[in-house]
Every structure is written in C-alpha cells, then in structure tokens.
Design a protein around this motif. Structure first.
Motif, PDB file in Angstrom:
ATOM      1  N   TYR A   1       0.826  -1.205   0.000  1.00 40.89           N
ATOM      2  CA  TYR A   1       0.000   0.000   0.000  1.00 40.89           C
ATOM      3  C   TYR A   1       0.865   1.262   0.000  1.00 40.89           C
ATOM      4  O   TYR A   1       1.958   1.283   0.564  1.00 40.89           O
ATOM      5  CB  TYR A   1      -0.916  -0.001   1.232  1.00 40.89           C
ATOM      6  N   PRO A   2       0.347   2.335  -0.634  1.00 44.65           N
ATOM      7  CA  PRO A   2       1.091   3.598  -0.642  1.00 44.65           C
ATOM      8  C   PRO A   2       1.110   4.244   0.739  1.00 44.65           C
ATOM      9  O   PRO A   2       0.272   3.944   1.598  1.00 44.65           O
ATOM     10  CB  PRO A   2       0.300   4.453  -1.648  1.00 44.65           C
ATOM     11  N   GLN A   3       2.056   5.132   0.934  1.00 47.99           N
ATOM     12  CA  GLN A   3       2.236   5.788   2.234  1.00 47.99           C
ATOM     13  C   GLN A   3       0.972   6.487   2.704  1.00 47.99           C
ATOM     14  O   GLN A   3       0.635   6.459   3.882  1.00 47.99           O
ATOM     15  CB  GLN A   3       3.384   6.788   2.149  1.00 47.99           C
ATOM     16  N   ARG A   4       0.246   7.123   1.788  1.00 44.09           N
ATOM     17  CA  ARG A   4      -0.951   7.868   2.183  1.00 44.09           C
ATOM     18  C   ARG A   4      -1.989   6.960   2.831  1.00 44.09           C
ATOM     19  O   ARG A   4      -2.804   7.412   3.627  1.00 44.09           O
ATOM     20  CB  ARG A   4      -1.565   8.576   0.981  1.00 44.09           C
ATOM     21  N   LYS A   5      -1.987   5.668   2.471  1.00 49.02           N
ATOM     22  CA  LYS A   5      -2.935   4.723   3.056  1.00 49.02           C
ATOM     23  C   LYS A   5      -2.530   4.329   4.465  1.00 49.02           C
ATOM     24  O   LYS A   5      -3.378   4.036   5.310  1.00 49.02           O
ATOM     25  CB  LYS A   5      -3.009   3.461   2.192  1.00 49.02           C
ATOM     26  N   VAL A   6      -1.224   4.309   4.697  1.00 50.17           N
ATOM     27  CA  VAL A   6      -0.700   3.755   5.947  1.00 50.17           C
ATOM     28  C   VAL A   6      -0.432   4.828   6.989  1.00 50.17           C
ATOM     29  O   VAL A   6      -0.502   4.560   8.201  1.00 50.17           O
ATOM     30  CB  VAL A   6       0.591   2.945   5.661  1.00 50.17           C
ATOM     31  N   GLU A   7      -0.168   6.053   6.571  1.00 51.74           N
ATOM     32  CA  GLU A   7       0.279   7.071   7.512  1.00 51.74           C
ATOM     33  C   GLU A   7      -0.778   7.474   8.536  1.00 51.74           C
ATOM     34  O   GLU A   7      -0.446   8.020   9.597  1.00 51.74           O
ATOM     35  CB  GLU A   7       0.765   8.307   6.759  1.00 51.74           C
ATOM     36  N   MET A   8      -2.057   7.195   8.255  1.00 52.21           N
ATOM     37  CA  MET A   8      -3.121   7.551   9.182  1.00 52.21           C
ATOM     38  C   MET A   8      -3.396   6.469  10.217  1.00 52.21           C
ATOM     39  O   MET A   8      -4.182   6.665  11.142  1.00 52.21           O
ATOM     40  CB  MET A   8      -4.403   7.862   8.408  1.00 52.21           C
ATOM     41  N   ILE A   9      -2.735   5.328  10.081  1.00 54.81           N
ATOM     42  CA  ILE A   9      -2.924   4.233  11.039  1.00 54.81           C
ATOM     43  C   ILE A   9      -2.180   4.550  12.333  1.00 54.81           C
ATOM     44  O   ILE A   9      -1.136   5.203  12.330  1.00 54.81           O
ATOM     45  CB  ILE A   9      -2.392   2.907  10.442  1.00 54.81           C
ATOM     46  N   GLU A  10      -2.718   4.087  13.435  1.00 49.54           N
ATOM     47  CA  GLU A  10      -2.049   4.280  14.726  1.00 49.54           C
ATOM     48  C   GLU A  10      -0.616   3.751  14.642  1.00 49.54           C
ATOM     49  O   GLU A  10      -0.372   2.703  14.038  1.00 49.54           O
ATOM     50  CB  GLU A  10      -2.799   3.549  15.838  1.00 49.54           C
TER      51      GLU A  10
END
Length: 282
Positions: free
Chosen positions: A166-175
């Motif tokens: 997954y791209p960073q934008r998908k992962v950066e909002m995860i705790e």
C-alpha cells in the motif's frame, strides 16, 4: 482517434435504463438517476480504450458470451471499486475486538475465531480486522487461532489485496503501533503487510448475489459495511437472511450504520451498542 478527443455523448434514457438493468442483474447495484453521470463517465472511458463510440454497441459486446463476461469483469472493476481505508469505521472494528475478548474472558472461545469480510475491496478492511484480532490473541497470551475470509466481486481489487502493498498515504493515518507492528517500508514510499498477518487472511472472488452458491462455513463474525446500501430493500433483507445461516450460535453480524433499518430475523437480536449496527445470533 477523433472519438477520443470528443466530449462523451450523453446516455439516453433508454440506454441508461439498459445499463442500469444490467448492473442490477449482475451485481445487485441499483443506480439512481443522480448516478447517471458516474455511469456514463466510467463506461465512456472503457469504450474509448476499445475504440467504441456507441453505448448500445458496447452493451452488446459486454453481453456477448464468454468474451462478454471477460469484458464485464474489466468494466465492473471501474464501477464498483470504491476508495476505502484502514480502520474505516473504528467503532465497528473495536466491537469485533471486544467480542473476542468477551469470549476469552468467559471461556466460551472454542476452536478458531472466524471472520468474514464481505465486499473487502483492496484489502484494508480485512487486514484491519486481522491486526486487531492478532493483537487481542497476543495480549491474552494465546496462540493466534483465528482466520479472516475476505471476498469481493472485483478481481483487480483482490489482486491488490493479495499483494498487501500500500502507498504511504494509506498507511500514515494508522495508529503508530499498528503501522510499526504490521507493516514494513518498501521502495517508492510503499508499505508491505507483514507475512504473519497476510497469511491469516484468505481472499476469494465472490458475488454476494450468488451467496447461496457459496460454501456454508460457520463464522463468528460477518462484517459487511458500505455495500448493502447499493441494493434494493428486498435484496438487502435476502442477503442478511443468508448471512444468518452462516453464523455460529452467538455469532455477530456487523453492517454499516443505517444500511438496513427495518430488518428483523427470529434468530437474531440487535446489539445495544452506540455507533455500531450489529446483530447477535441467539
């Protein structure tokens, strides 16, 4: 090509009706007139790729035998794949965590804890469920005896889900805890789901309209959000009834808030939890 530079022709009322009927028959999705522009845009984009300039001509191609079904699988990806995210509705996912915790505390967790993510799209939802379940088993110092089955009508979305990249934008909002625990950074600002979690999720192609043809495997949780809202009322109820047959005693059915407002079933009771629409099998 001149066609590729022209503005998209408008769908006539007859053509919109024909395309809407096909989409409802094959995917259960009921389009309103307000969604005409969306349908027109997606169909036109595919027509341009193939060199078609007439909606009816392309409709005939889509409905023509085996080659038509292959083309339909390409088109349906354009029409049903929606933007999703990890932990999209956190209260519902937390409710699944609380459910397995209660089972553990009451010593009623027997065998594997099995979850079905219906309409899983590109995998964010089932992986979110798997992260929470894995954490819960580890916290309880138990072997991770659970599995998540995930199904979707889009083969393209399932390919992304199975890859787990997954791209960073998908992962950066995860705790941060989940991001650090279950993802590994890759090139081009992408993140890979860790193998231990990826192995817990089984992705399969499936059309919920054909749910009666799916294997009857008993589940502890059926998680179905942001999908039923596109179906007609009678079809929502029919699918919900079929879900009940696939729940273990005490199993939980979780749907999106407000997706189904008047469904009742003799074997199910609404769970009195705010921010979550869930039902428990008696």
């Amino acid at each position: 090509m001149i066609w590729s530079l022209q503005a998209a022709p408008d769908l006539s009322d007859k053509q919109f009706t024909q395309w809407s009927k096909l989409l409802e028959e094959r995917a259960g999705i009921c389009l309103s007139d307000q969604q005409r522009v969306f349908l027109q845009t997606q169909v036109t984009m595919r027509m341009r790729e193939l060199g078609h300039s007439d909606y009816t001509q392309y409709l005939n191609r889509v409905t023509d035998g085996v080659s038509g079904m292959m083309e339909w699988s390409v088109l349906i990806d354009r029409l049903v794949v929606k933007e999703t995210s990890f932990f999209r509705h956190k209260p519902s996912i937390d409710f699944v965590r609380d459910t397995v915790l209660d089972r553990m505390n009451q010593n009623t967790l027997e065998g594997s804890f099995d979850v079905w993510s219906v309409g899983c799209s590109s995998g964010e939802e089932p992986y979110s469920l798997a992260m929470v379940l894995n954490d819960t088993f580890e916290f309880a110092q138990r072997d991770p005896y659970y599995g998540v089955t995930a199904t979707d009508i889009s083969r393209a979305a399932l390919t992304i889900a199975r890859t787990g990249l997954y791209p960073q934008r998908k992962v950066e909002m995860i705790e941060p805890h989940f991001r650090q625990r279950y993802f590994s950074p890759q090139e081009k600002n992408r993140y890979q789901i860790q193998p231990e979690l990826k192995d817990r999720v089984c992705f399969n192609h499936g059309n919920v309209l054909n749910i009666t043809d799916m294997p009857v495997i008993s589940m502890d949780v059926i998680f179905c959000q942001n999908m039923l809202v596109y179906f007609r009322r009678w079809l929502r109820h029919e699918i919900m009834n079929a879900f009940v047959d696939r729940l273990k005693p005490g199993g939980i059915l979780v749907v999106g808030l407000g997706e189904v407002v008047d469904w009742v079933h003799p074997d199910m009771v609404r769970v009195p939890v705010e921010e979550v629409q869930a039902y428990r099998r008696k």
